[in-house]
Design an enzyme around this catalytic site. Structure first.
Site, PDB file in Angstrom:
ATOM      1  N   CYS A  94     -36.964 -15.462  77.945  1.00  0.00           N
ATOM      2  CA  CYS A  94     -35.545 -15.403  78.302  1.00  0.00           C
ATOM      3  C   CYS A  94     -35.161 -16.463  79.324  1.00  0.00           C
ATOM      4  O   CYS A  94     -34.055 -17.008  79.293  1.00  0.00           O
ATOM      5  CB  CYS A  94     -35.191 -14.028  78.865  1.00  0.00           C
ATOM      6  SG  CYS A  94     -35.907 -12.648  77.959  1.00  0.00           S
ATOM      7  N   ASP A 126     -37.146  -7.080  80.830  1.00  0.00           N
ATOM      8  CA  ASP A 126     -37.028  -5.694  80.381  1.00  0.00           C
ATOM      9  C   ASP A 126     -37.877  -5.408  79.152  1.00  0.00           C
ATOM     10  O   ASP A 126     -38.494  -4.349  79.036  1.00  0.00           O
ATOM     11  CB  ASP A 126     -35.564  -5.373  80.059  1.00  0.00           C
ATOM     12  CG  ASP A 126     -34.735  -5.173  81.318  1.00  0.00           C
ATOM     13  OD1 ASP A 126     -35.209  -5.560  82.401  1.00  0.00           O
ATOM     14  OD2 ASP A 126     -33.624  -4.647  81.216  1.00  0.00           O
ATOM     15  N   CYS A 146     -32.221 -13.291  81.399  1.00  0.00           N
ATOM     16  CA  CYS A 146     -32.566 -11.935  80.995  1.00  0.00           C
ATOM     17  C   CYS A 146     -31.571 -10.918  81.544  1.00  0.00           C
ATOM     18  O   CYS A 146     -30.722 -11.224  82.373  1.00  0.00           O
ATOM     19  CB  CYS A 146     -33.983 -11.608  81.451  1.00  0.00           C
ATOM     20  SG  CYS A 146     -34.700 -10.170  80.610  1.00  0.00           S
ATOM     21  N   ASP A 147     -31.726  -9.674  81.075  1.00  0.00           N
ATOM     22  CA  ASP A 147     -30.706  -8.638  81.242  1.00  0.00           C
ATOM     23  C   ASP A 147     -30.177  -8.474  82.664  1.00  0.00           C
ATOM     24  O   ASP A 147     -28.979  -8.552  82.903  1.00  0.00           O
ATOM     25  CB  ASP A 147     -31.264  -7.287  80.778  1.00  0.00           C
ATOM     26  CG  ASP A 147     -31.571  -7.263  79.294  1.00  0.00           C
ATOM     27  OD1 ASP A 147     -31.447  -8.323  78.647  1.00  0.00           O
ATOM     28  OD2 ASP A 147     -31.942  -6.200  78.779  1.00  0.00           O
ATOM     29  N   LYS A 148     -31.048  -8.180  83.634  1.00  0.00           N
ATOM     30  CA  LYS A 148     -30.570  -7.842  84.977  1.00  0.00           C
ATOM     31  C   LYS A 148     -30.287  -9.067  85.819  1.00  0.00           C
ATOM     32  O   LYS A 148     -29.644  -8.962  86.870  1.00  0.00           O
ATOM     33  CB  LYS A 148     -31.582  -6.935  85.693  1.00  0.00           C
ATOM     34  CG  LYS A 148     -31.920  -5.667  84.936  1.00  0.00           C
ATOM     35  CD  LYS A 148     -30.673  -4.902  84.514  1.00  0.00           C
ATOM     36  CE  LYS A 148     -31.012  -3.750  83.590  1.00  0.00           C
ATOM     37  NZ  LYS A 148     -31.575  -4.144  82.291  1.00  0.00           N
ATOM     38  N   CYS A 194     -32.932 -12.221  74.128  1.00  0.00           N
ATOM     39  CA  CYS A 194     -32.973 -11.484  72.863  1.00  0.00           C
ATOM     40  C   CYS A 194     -31.707 -11.732  72.048  1.00  0.00           C
ATOM     41  O   CYS A 194     -30.593 -11.735  72.578  1.00  0.00           O
ATOM     42  CB  CYS A 194     -33.151 -10.001  73.132  1.00  0.00           C
ATOM     43  SG  CYS A 194     -34.659  -9.618  74.050  1.00  0.00           S
ATOM     44  N   GLU A 205     -34.742   2.435  80.720  1.00  0.00           N
ATOM     45  CA  GLU A 205     -34.170   2.393  79.377  1.00  0.00           C
ATOM     46  C   GLU A 205     -35.118   3.093  78.410  1.00  0.00           C
ATOM     47  O   GLU A 205     -36.319   2.875  78.443  1.00  0.00           O
ATOM     48  CB  GLU A 205     -33.933   0.948  78.943  1.00  0.00           C
ATOM     49  CG  GLU A 205     -32.895   0.236  79.800  1.00  0.00           C
ATOM     50  CD  GLU A 205     -32.707  -1.218  79.404  1.00  0.00           C
ATOM     51  OE1 GLU A 205     -33.450  -1.698  78.522  1.00  0.00           O
ATOM     52  OE2 GLU A 205     -31.818  -1.874  79.968  1.00  0.00           O
ATOM     53  N   SER A 229     -31.507   0.474  76.213  1.00  0.00           N
ATOM     54  CA  SER A 229     -31.462  -0.955  75.944  1.00  0.00           C
ATOM     55  C   SER A 229     -30.261  -1.252  75.065  1.00  0.00           C
ATOM     56  O   SER A 229     -29.792  -0.392  74.312  1.00  0.00           O
ATOM     57  CB  SER A 229     -32.744  -1.380  75.227  1.00  0.00           C
ATOM     58  OG  SER A 229     -32.570  -2.609  74.574  1.00  0.00           O
TER      59      SER A 229
END
Length: 557
Positions: A50, A82, A123-125, A195, A447, A473
């Site tokens: 990511c 994640d 990435c996500d966070k 992703c 998640e 997620s």
């Protein structure tokens, strides 16, 4: 003129000669130091794809900064991947990392007196953490997403990482072979980038555009595209322009800007994490945002986007048809978007969209007109009721069923539930309840992707529901209700549920209830005692003491 008051306090005047000596030790000249000193915050490590390419992109960002007279200084923020932490104890650190990232940027930017900064995430966070830091510091700053990965391939069809998670459940049920699972594992992520589906990373990238914190069209280009590199340089240049006019994040992050973000979230059917993160960014910006705002907008904004996990396409496909502005323009034309909000370009949302060139070819296989939506209301709904007095969140766009009534199967951790699912001991009609996984109880609000994907992979996605005070997620699909508040660890109703209690989920009516009388719930509450904290020392113990309800964005106070 640029405002150098922040860096001058650290480096200006004869008395700061020792401070400047440290900069000159790295090759900076008096001319370099006389220019605005700006940070380039890069959420980077080698833990996953990511963010692996972000250091390279940061060099291009710095070129843009230098072109318009700035002196850039790169620093890194921590990253937790994640997808790697998923399904393990490590996942408890995921949401915690959002706060750590925001704190890291504050520490570095304020600690070195930078005049502004670019925030570069993947990435996500990393993305909400960086945007939270922008709102908190409120100095000139611009956000840029590192881009999505390209779709993977399995026997001639496009796949994304969510397909691999579901394949684990399919393999446990004997529906695919070990070779099938290995091929998917080897080919799901073909290179750098976050992703590929409309999971949390791509959701937050799109929201950065809707909020006005990033350049128009910058969320969709894949990590490996030349457009991504072009946006990197222009982001650096944009920071200097923002500094010149004195535009700050809180000038951009108005209540109306957050309404724009919510409208995009609903129209796209993005990740339920978008709810949590928008609440947290609003908190840092000093904007009063509640779950009621999400509920109100969800009821009037249809879902018009066909992307994984509920649909068929990935972010690279959206890029080919014009990216996020395609969706925003449809919302603006229908009066569902505030066109007068200001953005990092210094122009309004409406001006940006009028100038953005959208490819003139058919795209309704991915983005439909509002008159012909995939869902008549938003892809995400807020549910309240006797089981969630403060609220809960469900992604209806990722579920073919909107209503479920069934007996509770109660688990006090994700691991307990996952083991039971893999042993195929969940029955059709059950409501899997996973509790003590909330912000305080987990702690960290993990998640539940491993569990939800195993359920779907076993063919139970339309026959079983799940309710949790944890999170999901963005890759989750099925009738899965998360963010139940109050959480079990503080004595919320979810702590009082027993095996066999009847739970009713009504997505269309916005209800989440347990068929128990108020008297019975009060009786059970008298017998309930709070569990011992799972962690007594360290970061998770500190987090559990400070974190608030998911209904408030799980922010720290």
């Amino acid at each position: 003129m640029y405002d150098k008051s922040r860096s001058n306090k650290v480096y200006g005047g004869y008395e700061k000669a020792p401070n400047r000596a440290f900069l000159k030790a790295m090759g900076l000249t008096d001319d370099d130091i006389s220019k605005p000193l700006v940070g380039v915050a890069v959420a980077w490590n080698e833990a996953g794809p990511c963010n692996i390419h972000l250091l390279g992109l940061s060099q291009v960002v710095k070129e843009g900064i230098r072109e318009l007279g700035g002196t850039p200084r790169t620093f890194t923020a921590p990253v937790l991947i994640d997808g790697i932490a998923m399904g393990s104890e490590s996942m408890k650190y995921s949401l915690v990392s959002r706060e750590v990232i925001a704190n890291t940027v504050e520490l570095t930017v304020n600690g070195h007196g930078y005049d502004g900064f670019v925030a570069l995430g993947g990435c996500d966070k990393t993305q909400p953490g960086l945007m939270m830091s922008m709102a908190r510091l409120n100095i000139p700053s611009v956000y840029m997403y590192g881009g999505t990965t390209l779709p993977g391939n399995f026997r001639g069809r496009d796949i994304a990482i969510g397909d691999v998670y579901e394949a684990v459940g399919a393999f446990s049920a004997g529906k695919i072979t070990a070779e099938d699972l290995r091929i998917m594992e080897d080919n799901a992520i073909p290179g750098p980038g976050a992703c590929g589906g409309l999971y949390t990373a791509n959701t937050m990238a799109m929201l950065s555009e809707a909020l006005g914190l990033s350049l128009p069209g910058s969320s969709a280009p894949p990590a490996v595209s030349s457009d991504r590199t072009k946006f990197a340089k222009e982001t650096g240049r944009t920071l200097m322009k923002v500094m010149e006019i004195g535009l700050k994040p809180r000038d951009i992050l108005t209540f109306e800007a957050f309404e724009n973000g919510i409208a995009l979230l609903m129209a796209s059917g993005g990740s339920t994490n978008g709810v949590l993160h928008l609440l947290a960014i609003a908190h840092e910006a000093g904007v009063s945002l509640t779950l009621d705002d999400f509920d109100r907008i969800s009821k009037k904004v249809p879902e018009i986007v066909n992307m994984k996990p509920g649909g068929d396409y990935v972010m690279a496909d959206l890029y080919r048809v014009g990216g996020t502005p395609v969706i925003l323009k449809k919302l603006l034309d229908r009066g569902l978007l505030h066109g007068d909000t200001i953005t990092v370009t210094g122009k309004t949302m409406a001006q940006n969209l009028s100038e953005y060139k959208i490819p003139e070819f058919k795209h309704d296989h991915i983005v439909r007109d509002l008159s012909n939506p995939f869902l008549p209301s938003g892809g995400i709904r807020i549910l309240k009721g006797s089981l969630a007095p403060e609220g809960s969140v469900v992604k209806l766009s990722a579920s073919k069923i909107k209503y479920h009534r069934g007996p509770a199967r109660v688990f006090n951790s994700e691991e307990e539930a996952f083991e039971t699912v893999l042993k195929k001991k969940i029955n059709e009609g059950d409501v899997v309840v996973i509790r003590y996984e909330g912000p305080k109880g987990g702690p960290g609000m993990r998640e539940m992707l491993a569990v939800t994907s195993a359920i779907v992979g076993q063919g139970l996605g339309e026959k079983v529901a799940l309710v949790t005070d944890g999170r999901f997620s963005g890759a989750t699909r099925g009738l899965m209700v998360g963010h139940v508040a109050p959480e079990a660890a503080v004595g919320g109703p979810i702590a009082l549920i027993r095996d066999g209690d009847t739970i009713v989920i009504d997505g269309e009516k916005g209800r989440l209830d347990v068929e128990l009388s108020d008297q019975e719930l009060k009786s059970r509450a008298k017998d309930w005692t709070p569990p011992e904290p799972r962690y007594k020392t360290g970061l998770l113990a500190q987090y559990a003491k400070l974190v608030t309800s998911s209904a408030r964005g799980a922010v720290l106070v």
